[in-house]
Motif scaffolding. Structure first.
Motif, PDB file in Angstrom:
ATOM      1  N   SER A 177     -19.438  82.541  36.811  1.00  0.00           N
ATOM      2  CA  SER A 177     -19.855  83.846  36.531  1.00  0.00           C
ATOM      3  C   SER A 177     -20.246  84.583  37.751  1.00  0.00           C
ATOM      4  CB  SER A 177     -21.292  83.746  35.714  1.00  0.00           C
ATOM      5  OG  SER A 177     -21.777  85.057  35.498  1.00  0.00           O
ATOM      6  N   GLN A 209     -26.188  90.122  30.768  1.00  0.00           N
ATOM      7  CA  GLN A 209     -25.680  88.706  30.653  1.00  0.00           C
ATOM      8  C   GLN A 209     -26.691  87.846  29.859  1.00  0.00           C
ATOM      9  OE1 GLN A 209     -25.206  87.946  35.063  1.00  0.00           O
ATOM     10  NE2 GLN A 209     -23.310  87.390  34.045  1.00  0.00           N
ATOM     11  N   LEU A 236     -21.052  84.978  30.036  1.00  0.00           N
ATOM     12  CA  LEU A 236     -21.939  85.413  30.989  1.00  0.00           C
ATOM     13  C   LEU A 236     -21.314  86.481  31.794  1.00  0.00           C
ATOM     14  CD1 LEU A 236     -23.477  81.933  32.261  1.00  0.00           C
ATOM     15  CD2 LEU A 236     -24.450  83.811  30.909  1.00  0.00           C
TER      16      LEU A 236
END
Length: 211
Positions: free
Chosen positions: A54, A22, A122
């Motif tokens: 996310s 990420q 993300l």
């Protein structure tokens, strides 16, 4: 009792893998670009929303990924091999500077915290696959869910802190330092990807030969 539901090694591996994929530090320039016309309060809200989106996406696949694989008839070794290949591609992007393209704020939706910040920036395919592989590699479903969920929570706490204080971090580290850290993350991710593929191949050969 705790050892029956929590695997510290799995937690550490999942945390490292997901956090590297990420890459919150690498997301700082893109986040600042997309929120350049927002006030400080709006940017803080965007950081919170992007983190929550996310987190929700990754958590859904951590919990239901097992059933998705079962429904599609996909084995864990196959997921490890394909996931390793995908993570290797992500690592190559980190190493070759292809993830540093900054979207034009005028070309994105008003709420950029949802798309493209929350997903796929993300919570992209690499993070989703890594999460599913981590859960499936556990000794049991409960151990996998608890350990990986804990890693997801810690990862997104880090992401929120980085995005929340992105302006100060960008000034402190500078563009060059962020790029260097991104390359280091890419190298670590490449090693993780190769190990994942190797484990998948060994498990597949063992299943075929009955070893």
């Amino acid at each position: 009792m705790l050892a029956n539901i929590f695997d510290l090694t799995l937690f550490a591996t999942a945390l490292t893998t997901i956090l590297v994929i990420q890459d919150p530090l690498g997301a700082i320039p893109i986040f600042l670009s997309l929120t350049s016309r927002q006030t400080d309060a709006e940017r803080t809200r965007s950081a919170r929303q992007a983190t929550l989106v996310s987190f929700a996406v990754i958590l859904v696949f951590a919990i239901f990924g097992r059933y998705i694989l079962r429904f599609l008839g996909i084995t864990v070794p196959a997921l490890q091999i394909s996931g390793g290949l995908l993570l290797l591609l992500v690592a190559l992007e980190l190493l070759t500077d292809k993830t540093d393209e900054h979207p034009d704020p005028d070309s994105v939706a008003t709420n950029a915290a949802l798309v493209p910040l929350g997903t796929p920036l993300l919570a992209g395919p690499g993070a989703i696959v890594a999460t599913m592989v981590a859960v499936e590699s556990a000794s049991g479903p409960v151990v996998g869910w608890v350990s990986v969920t804990a890693a997801i929570v810690v990862t997104h706490l880090v992401i929120w802190v980085v995005l929340r204080f992105s302006v100060g971090l960008h000034r402190l580290l500078g563009e060059s330092a962020i790029q260097v850290l991104t390359r280091i993350f890419g190298l670590l991710l490449a090693a993780i990807a190769v190990q994942m593929m190797a484990d998948g191949v060994i498990a597949y050969i063992g299943a075929v030969t009955g070893a």
